[in-house]
Design an enzyme around this catalytic site. Structure first.
Site, mmCIF file in Angstrom:
data_model
loop_
_atom_site.group_PDB
_atom_site.id
_atom_site.type_symbol
_atom_site.label_atom_id
_atom_site.label_comp_id
_atom_site.label_asym_id
_atom_site.label_seq_id
_atom_site.Cartn_x
_atom_site.Cartn_y
_atom_site.Cartn_z
ATOM 1 N N ASP A 1 10.113 69.373 -33.076
ATOM 2 C CA ASP A 1 10.694 68.366 -33.965
ATOM 3 C C ASP A 1 10.250 66.906 -33.529
ATOM 4 O OD1 ASP A 1 12.428 69.665 -35.568
ATOM 5 O OD2 ASP A 1 14.029 69.948 -33.771
ATOM 6 N N ARG B 1 6.785 74.654 -33.956
ATOM 7 C CA ARG B 1 6.904 73.585 -34.628
ATOM 8 C C ARG B 1 8.010 72.426 -33.896
ATOM 9 N NH1 ARG B 1 7.833 76.702 -39.913
ATOM 10 N NH2 ARG B 1 8.759 78.247 -38.168
ATOM 11 N N ARG C 1 17.935 72.508 -27.653
ATOM 12 C CA ARG C 1 18.667 71.372 -27.698
ATOM 13 C C ARG C 1 20.163 71.541 -27.618
ATOM 14 N NH1 ARG C 1 16.179 67.833 -31.979
ATOM 15 N NH2 ARG C 1 18.067 66.595 -31.782
#
Lengths: 247, 247
Positions: free
Chosen positions: A54, A52, A200
């Site tokens: 972002d 999923r 990230r």
């Protein structure tokens, strides 16, 4: 008639989307695919993705599955979907029939991510929105060395979003390579699964190492702290690509 | 105070522009640079480029010159220009002071172009607008072989736009390589100068060779005809990059 389960591989530029998952606040990749499926087949089908991603995150090889009652050759599914996705930055690379119990999400054995930094003084023009621009030179060997501390089985609480829904913060990172590619620095990561914002967060902390603001020991301490407050910071979404998913 | 002549190297995504040259029908790279120069210096200066790229054509390393009366370090020119170009897909890579008689246009000894074809069934999502999408497989060795017929000194009338302003259709093409790069095919060309539409015309004709619609002999005949009507067709602008200019 019994529906067929279809597995598709999808490339997209995440810039125009709120992310993979259908949401109320804007267009998602998932919804765009569901609309495209309805447009060519008339069927209301739910699409399930392996990752999923972002808002702003891209995919070179996202994998998803859905069911289809109509009989149609997989390669015609590719062209039918792409015809309906023509105006969007989404492209279906391939489609195949899979067993009815296949799950793009739960049966993935490895997810591969790529993070791209453009490391030069001038901002990107051609790769605008597809790389993280870092103007000051980063030390690649130091970042690669530090990245190896994150490889293996660890409690990744430090590198986990507060919104992460995973049951456990313990994950096994199988690969984390940092290499120079022309003016870019490429971070290549592989694991069975990742926590929300894990890539990230790790890239953001490694950047501090590359700048000389953090030592390798700082990174080690940050991981050991198992505390989100020990995080360097999150790298922006637009440098991140879900590059491949293995089954 | 005597003005300094400044040489800059510029990267841009041509999608949003009518081309390099200032025109009445929309935004140009040249005008965007002239506006940026005025914004930081207050000076009305004319910018001259090495290559007048068409609408949609990109640059990795366009070179241009302009004069500047104010005293300012070249590296500060880079950051000042980029600050004013922030909202546009234009980035100034470098700047240097050059002798007052330097001309980006007339003193170039070699211009290098790159043409990118994405050769796969699925259309581009990530590289949308930056490659020419050709769905059917092309034969790269045949295209490379045919390209070698175009290398050397020839009358390129066949591959010349009707609007071309060059005095002579005779040009010397120094390099024309065709290679596979992952899912892409890269055409790399070098010459002192090119005719208008020459690269796109040659790539368009080579594509016919790659498809098996033209033989190498067809391409040779097309060149020898010295007639625009003997052209295969023009490749679209968005696969083309002015990659470097030598002095």
């Amino acid at each position: 008639m019994k529906a067929s389960r279809i597995k598709i591989t999808v490339e997209y530029d995440g810039a125009d989307f709120v992310g993979w998952q259908a949401q109320n606040n804007g267009p998602s990749i998932q919804t765009a695919l569901e609309v495209a499926i309805r447009s060519f087949s008339g069927e209301e089908q739910r699409v399930t993705g392996a990752g999923r991603t972002d808002a702003g995150v891209h995919a070179l090889g996202q994998v998803a599955h859905f069911d289809l009652a109509m009989g149609i050759e997989p390669r015609k599914i590719v062209s039918a979907l792409n015809a309906h996705l023509r105006e969007l930055s989404i492209s279906v690379l391939s489609a195949e029939k899979v067993p009815g119990d296949f799950s793009a999400r739960f049966m993935a054995t490895q997810r591969h991510y790529l993070y791209r930094i453009l490391n030069r003084e001038a901002p990107p023009a051609i790769e605008r929105g597809r790389v993280w621009h870092v103007a000051r030179p980063l030390e690649v060997p130091e970042m690669h060395e530090a990245a190896q501390l994150l490889v293996g089985k660890h409690d990744f609480t430090t590198f986990r979003s507060s919104q992460c829904q995973a049951k456990s913060p313990v994950k096994t990172l199988d690969k984390f390579d940092v290499v120079t590619r022309g003016e870019e620095i490429w971070f290549s990561l592989s694991a069975r699964s990742f926590l929300h914002h894990q890539v990230r967060s790790m890239v953001g902390s490694l950047k501090l190492v590359g700048q000389g603001k953090w030592t390798v020991v700082n990174l080690k301490d940050s991981l050991k702290a198992c505390d989100r407050k020990a995080l360097g910071f999150n790298a922006p979404p637009h440098g991140l690509y879900l590059s491949r998913v293995d089954y």
